[in-house]
Design a protein around this motif. Sequence first.
Motif, short mmCIF file in Angstrom:
data_model
loop_
_atom_site.label_atom_id
_atom_site.label_comp_id
_atom_site.label_asym_id
_atom_site.label_seq_id
_atom_site.Cartn_x
_atom_site.Cartn_y
_atom_site.Cartn_z
N ALA A 49 0.73 -1.28 0.06
CA ALA A 49 0.17 0.02 -0.07
C ALA A 49 0.72 1.41 0.13
CB ALA A 49 -0.99 -0.04 1.26
N LEU A 50 1.95 1.03 0.74
CA LEU A 50 2.96 2.53 0.87
C LEU A 50 3.71 2.76 -0.41
CD1 LEU A 50 4.30 1.86 4.53
CD2 LEU A 50 2.81 3.67 3.64
N ALA A 51 4.10 1.70 -1.04
CA ALA A 51 4.84 2.09 -2.44
C ALA A 51 4.06 2.86 -3.29
CB ALA A 51 5.33 0.55 -2.69
N PRO A 52 2.91 2.57 -3.63
CA PRO A 52 2.04 3.12 -4.94
C PRO A 52 1.80 4.66 -4.18
CG PRO A 52 0.72 1.28 -4.04
CD PRO A 52 2.20 1.02 -3.48
N ALA A 53 1.28 4.53 -2.81
CA ALA A 53 0.80 5.81 -2.27
C ALA A 53 1.94 6.97 -2.10
CB ALA A 53 0.35 5.43 -0.87
N TYR A 54 3.36 6.34 -1.98
CA TYR A 54 4.39 7.25 -1.95
C TYR A 54 5.14 6.95 -3.27
CZ TYR A 54 2.69 8.76 2.60
OH TYR A 54 1.96 9.09 3.81
N PRO A 55 4.97 7.09 -4.45
CA PRO A 55 5.65 6.66 -5.51
C PRO A 55 6.85 7.13 -5.89
CG PRO A 55 3.93 8.10 -6.34
CD PRO A 55 3.74 7.90 -4.79
N ASN A 56 7.50 8.37 -5.03
CA ASN A 56 8.69 8.83 -5.15
C ASN A 56 9.69 8.58 -4.06
OD1 ASN A 56 8.22 10.42 -7.68
ND2 ASN A 56 6.99 11.73 -6.40
N GLU A 57 9.02 7.58 -3.06
CA GLU A 57 10.30 7.24 -2.19
C GLU A 57 10.84 5.97 -2.28
OE1 GLU A 57 10.88 9.17 0.40
OE2 GLU A 57 9.28 10.63 0.21
N TRP A 58 12.00 6.02 -2.52
CA TRP A 58 12.56 4.73 -2.90
C TRP A 58 12.74 3.70 -1.71
CZ3 TRP A 58 16.79 3.53 0.26
CH2 TRP A 58 17.57 4.83 1.02
N LEU A 59 12.78 4.15 -0.62
CA LEU A 59 12.79 3.10 0.72
C LEU A 59 11.69 2.28 0.73
CD1 LEU A 59 14.35 2.39 3.10
CD2 LEU A 59 12.89 4.05 4.64
N GLU A 88 9.53 -8.65 -7.28
CA GLU A 88 10.52 -8.20 -6.25
C GLU A 88 11.72 -7.59 -7.27
OE1 GLU A 88 14.34 -10.49 -3.57
OE2 GLU A 88 12.90 -11.36 -4.87
N ARG A 89 12.19 -8.13 -8.48
CA ARG A 89 13.05 -7.59 -9.42
C ARG A 89 12.51 -6.08 -9.77
NH1 ARG A 89 13.04 -10.18 -15.04
NH2 ARG A 89 11.05 -8.99 -14.91
N ASP A 90 11.09 -6.09 -10.13
CA ASP A 90 10.79 -4.76 -10.95
C ASP A 90 10.60 -3.68 -9.64
OD1 ASP A 90 10.39 -5.94 -12.84
OD2 ASP A 90 8.20 -6.42 -13.12
N ALA A 91 10.19 -4.00 -8.41
CA ALA A 91 10.20 -3.07 -7.29
C ALA A 91 11.85 -2.52 -7.20
CB ALA A 91 9.65 -3.63 -6.19
N ALA A 92 12.62 -3.49 -7.18
CA ALA A 92 14.08 -3.30 -6.96
C ALA A 92 14.51 -2.15 -7.87
CB ALA A 92 14.97 -4.34 -6.94
N LYS A 93 13.93 -2.72 -9.21
CA LYS A 93 14.45 -1.34 -10.41
C LYS A 93 13.77 -0.12 -10.01
CE LYS A 93 15.12 -4.94 -13.94
NZ LYS A 93 14.82 -5.52 -15.40
N GLN A 106 20.79 -3.45 -6.08
CA GLN A 106 21.06 -3.69 -7.32
C GLN A 106 20.91 -5.22 -7.60
OE1 GLN A 106 24.82 -1.73 -8.52
NE2 GLN A 106 24.49 -0.31 -6.87
N LEU A 107 21.45 -6.18 -6.68
CA LEU A 107 21.56 -7.43 -6.56
C LEU A 107 19.96 -7.89 -7.03
CD1 LEU A 107 24.13 -8.35 -3.95
CD2 LEU A 107 24.28 -8.02 -6.52
N MET A 108 19.02 -7.33 -6.11
CA MET A 108 17.78 -7.82 -6.16
C MET A 108 17.07 -7.38 -7.72
SD MET A 108 15.62 -7.21 -2.93
CE MET A 108 16.05 -5.57 -2.55
N ALA A 109 17.71 -6.43 -8.23
CA ALA A 109 16.95 -6.03 -9.42
C ALA A 109 17.92 -6.67 -10.70
CB ALA A 109 17.81 -4.50 -9.84
N LYS A 110 18.65 -7.54 -10.41
CA LYS A 110 19.38 -8.57 -11.35
C LYS A 110 18.86 -9.96 -11.11
CE LYS A 110 23.71 -5.85 -11.55
NZ LYS A 110 25.11 -5.86 -11.58
#
Length: 400
Positions: A49-59, A88-93, A106-110
Amino acid sequence: MRGWIAGICLFLVSAGFAVSAFAQEDEASWANSLYIAGKRLEALPLYEALAPAYPNEWLYAERLADCLGAKAAQTSDPAKAKILRTRERDAAKRALALGDPNYFVQLMAKIDPDAPLFSSIDSPGKALLTEAEKAYTAGDFPTALAKYSAAAEADPHLYEAPLYAGDTAYIQKDLPTAATWFARAIAADPNRETAYRYWGDAILKFGNDPDAAREKFIDAIIAEPGNQLAWQGLKQWAQLQKAVLLPPKIERPAAPVVDPKNSKNITLPIDIGATDDKQHPGASAWMMYSLLRASYRSSSFHKDFPSEKDYRHTLKEEDEALSAVVAGLKEQKIAPGKLDESLRNLLELNDAGMLECWILINGSDSGIALDYAAYRQKHHQLLHDYLTRFVVHGGLNPQK
């Protein structure tokens, strides 16, 4: 997948990087509490819920990725696990695109969503590792530790089992047990950086001994100097200890250029103005560097390495070329104070007997890197001394 995340997460909290900026938001505060407690499965719906609600927060994107990975580890259905690992990969990217500075992201993004967990391991302890991972990601750390321990006993050569056992003990703030398991992982493979780095994290967090932590972080670099993750522990230590990591600067001339149509035609890309001793005292010594490298490539390489078909840049070539510069400087007897920074550093490293250490750690390339393992086997302490003396500067507890 999971060990490096735990160490970094604890560091983030200890260094003041927790989500205090969002503490006024009940949902964010609760998600943070669950995440820090290792309850990533319980935190997952909150971060979804938090990630889409705060789309500019990388944490939030970072923690969503991590929690999705935890759920994937719990999933026995390969199709569902693939979907989770893809998310998981896409969220890391997404976190990286927003400016996330953490290397583990970076490892999760790969991640390859088609690769099953521990797919590279063929061992009697593999099934126990999978069971341990499920317990760990569910936040059941006592069970996870027991399973990792059993996997280690099933296969004493299985690096991941004692590594993750130590990391699980670390999560439970049991430093003596963590240290025992990290030492077992190192005994299984002393040339992997991870156990040294985890051990350093544990000491830094719970051992209150920054000097001992620094030693482990340096050992991690010696194990794998070309692995950027190996440097993360020492970088974090330096940040906390107000130290600076700065290797000696030595600017070398460009490598000789070989004619692709005729390998015997070698051009020296020398800037004559840059070797004018009147303007730059001692600079003419760099001519010897370029000449020796050209000569080495055309004749000496195949004599020194008869079993290697194709030329590569080697430690021996670079050491001889830089040593030739040193010899030229000493013949000129120029006061060190008149030399530029590169030449002063070159002389100091040579006089300390650590020129080869600089070449391998800070002046390497893909060719020279092939000579590292053999050198490390005979000069581990010298490499350690080099990093301590020439790379780590200052700190709250500087070396005497």
